[in-house]
Design a protein around this motif. Structure first.
Motif, mmCIF file in Angstrom:
data_model
loop_
_atom_site.group_PDB
_atom_site.id
_atom_site.type_symbol
_atom_site.label_atom_id
_atom_site.label_comp_id
_atom_site.label_asym_id
_atom_site.label_seq_id
_atom_site.Cartn_x
_atom_site.Cartn_y
_atom_site.Cartn_z
ATOM 1 N N PRO A 9 -42.118 -24.338 -15.430
ATOM 2 C CA PRO A 9 -41.660 -24.255 -14.248
ATOM 3 C C PRO A 9 -40.954 -23.055 -13.957
ATOM 4 C CG PRO A 9 -41.599 -26.674 -14.686
ATOM 5 C CD PRO A 9 -41.955 -25.791 -15.915
ATOM 6 N N GLN A 10 -41.025 -21.958 -13.049
ATOM 7 C CA GLN A 10 -40.099 -20.820 -12.735
ATOM 8 C C GLN A 10 -38.784 -21.054 -12.926
ATOM 9 O OE1 GLN A 10 -41.624 -17.888 -13.324
ATOM 10 N NE2 GLN A 10 -39.469 -17.251 -13.489
ATOM 11 N N ASP A 11 -38.440 -22.185 -12.321
ATOM 12 C CA ASP A 11 -36.928 -22.418 -12.175
ATOM 13 C C ASP A 11 -36.285 -22.828 -13.596
ATOM 14 O OD1 ASP A 11 -38.025 -25.025 -12.446
ATOM 15 O OD2 ASP A 11 -36.686 -25.789 -10.855
ATOM 16 N N GLU A 12 -37.119 -23.552 -14.561
ATOM 17 C CA GLU A 12 -36.620 -23.730 -15.732
ATOM 18 C C GLU A 12 -36.580 -22.586 -16.629
ATOM 19 O OE1 GLU A 12 -37.699 -26.541 -19.867
ATOM 20 O OE2 GLU A 12 -38.675 -27.080 -17.818
ATOM 21 N N ILE A 13 -37.576 -21.701 -16.289
ATOM 22 C CA ILE A 13 -37.493 -20.378 -17.308
ATOM 23 C C ILE A 13 -36.481 -19.350 -17.092
ATOM 24 C CG2 ILE A 13 -38.923 -18.100 -17.545
ATOM 25 C CD1 ILE A 13 -41.479 -19.741 -16.997
ATOM 26 N N ASP A 14 -36.277 -19.397 -15.559
ATOM 27 C CA ASP A 14 -35.028 -18.653 -14.970
ATOM 28 C C ASP A 14 -33.733 -19.096 -15.678
ATOM 29 O OD1 ASP A 14 -36.658 -17.103 -13.528
ATOM 30 O OD2 ASP A 14 -36.258 -18.131 -11.747
#
Length: 241
Positions: free
Chosen positions: A67-72
């Motif tokens: 998920p993008q929020d985890e990558i960020d």
């Protein structure tokens, strides 16, 4: 432990951050944050036990599928880790070497990585390898492309290319191949990590989640390594001869 029983290079697949957090009903990023603390403990333990090279699987090419929020959040955590740890790396004379396609990471991360590599490049006794946007298959493809270009330019004789020549095109060309690969959290696979370099590595699977991996667990892995006989295809009798 005698010097001959100490691995020159330990590569670690830091697994279990998310499951550690889930068990405690915490956000996944808290597991990653605690995992960063484990990195500090292991770096200290490595130096204390005379392990010259440590390579950590920090972010794989497959991790972009998260998920993008985890990558960020992971990129923010990496940024803080690099900023906080650079003075320690300099103080303890540890060279930082990044392996992987880190040019595809956010620009601010690339800037920090280049700064950290430049600030520690003169240190030659201890090395911390960070595998970022790394995949073993991707590494081999990049090496083949580079060798092909070198061959076309007349710089490589393909007919006489051996492994030592090939490994000079790998991301890890400035480090010895791993003697020991550690994977935490009870999983039993290499997950596209240093697969070519680990052809003769001893593999140690720890049941401990990475955020709980500490100096004692690291020493347990070293002891397991020291107890094994590395034959490289030879018989025990040949080694004793």
């Amino acid at each position: 432990m005698t010097a001959s029983k100490i691995p020159q290079h330990v590569a670690i697949i830091m697994d279990g951050n998310g499951r550690w957090a889930k068990q405690r009903k915490l956000p996944r990023i808290e597991g990653h944050r605690r995992g960063a603390e484990a990195v500090k403990r292991v770096l200290k333990a490595a130096q204390e036990n005379k392990v010259k090279n440590i390579t950590l699987y920090a972010f794989s090419v497959e991790n972009w599928n998260r998920p993008q929020d985890e990558i960020d959040a992971l990129m923010n955590l990496l940024e803080r880790f690099l900023s906080d740890q650079l003075p320690q790396l300099i103080k303890r004379k540890i060279r930082l070497q990044v392996i992987g396609r880190y040019q595809e990471l956010p620009e601010r991360i690339q800037t920090l990585l280049r700064k950290s590599e430049a600030a520690t490049q003169e240190f030659d006794e201890y090395t911390l390898g960070l595998a970022l946007n790394y995949g073993s298959r991707t590494e081999v493809i990049d090496a083949v492309k580079a060798i092909s270009k070198a061959a076309q330019a007349g710089e490589v004789d393909i007919d006489h290319l051996d492994y030592e020549g090939f490994r000079s095109y790998l991301y890890t060309r400035d480090m010895p191949d791993p003697d020991l690969v550690i994977r935490t959290s009870g999983e039993s696979r290499l997950s596209n990590f240093l697969m070519l370099q680990s052809a003769y590595a001893e593999i140690y699977f720890s049941q401990v989640f990475w955020p709980e991996f500490d100096e004692a667990e690291f020493k347990t892995a070293l002891a397991a390594y020291a107890s094994r006989e590395r034959r490289y295809g030879k018989t025990t009798e040949q080694l004793k001869a």
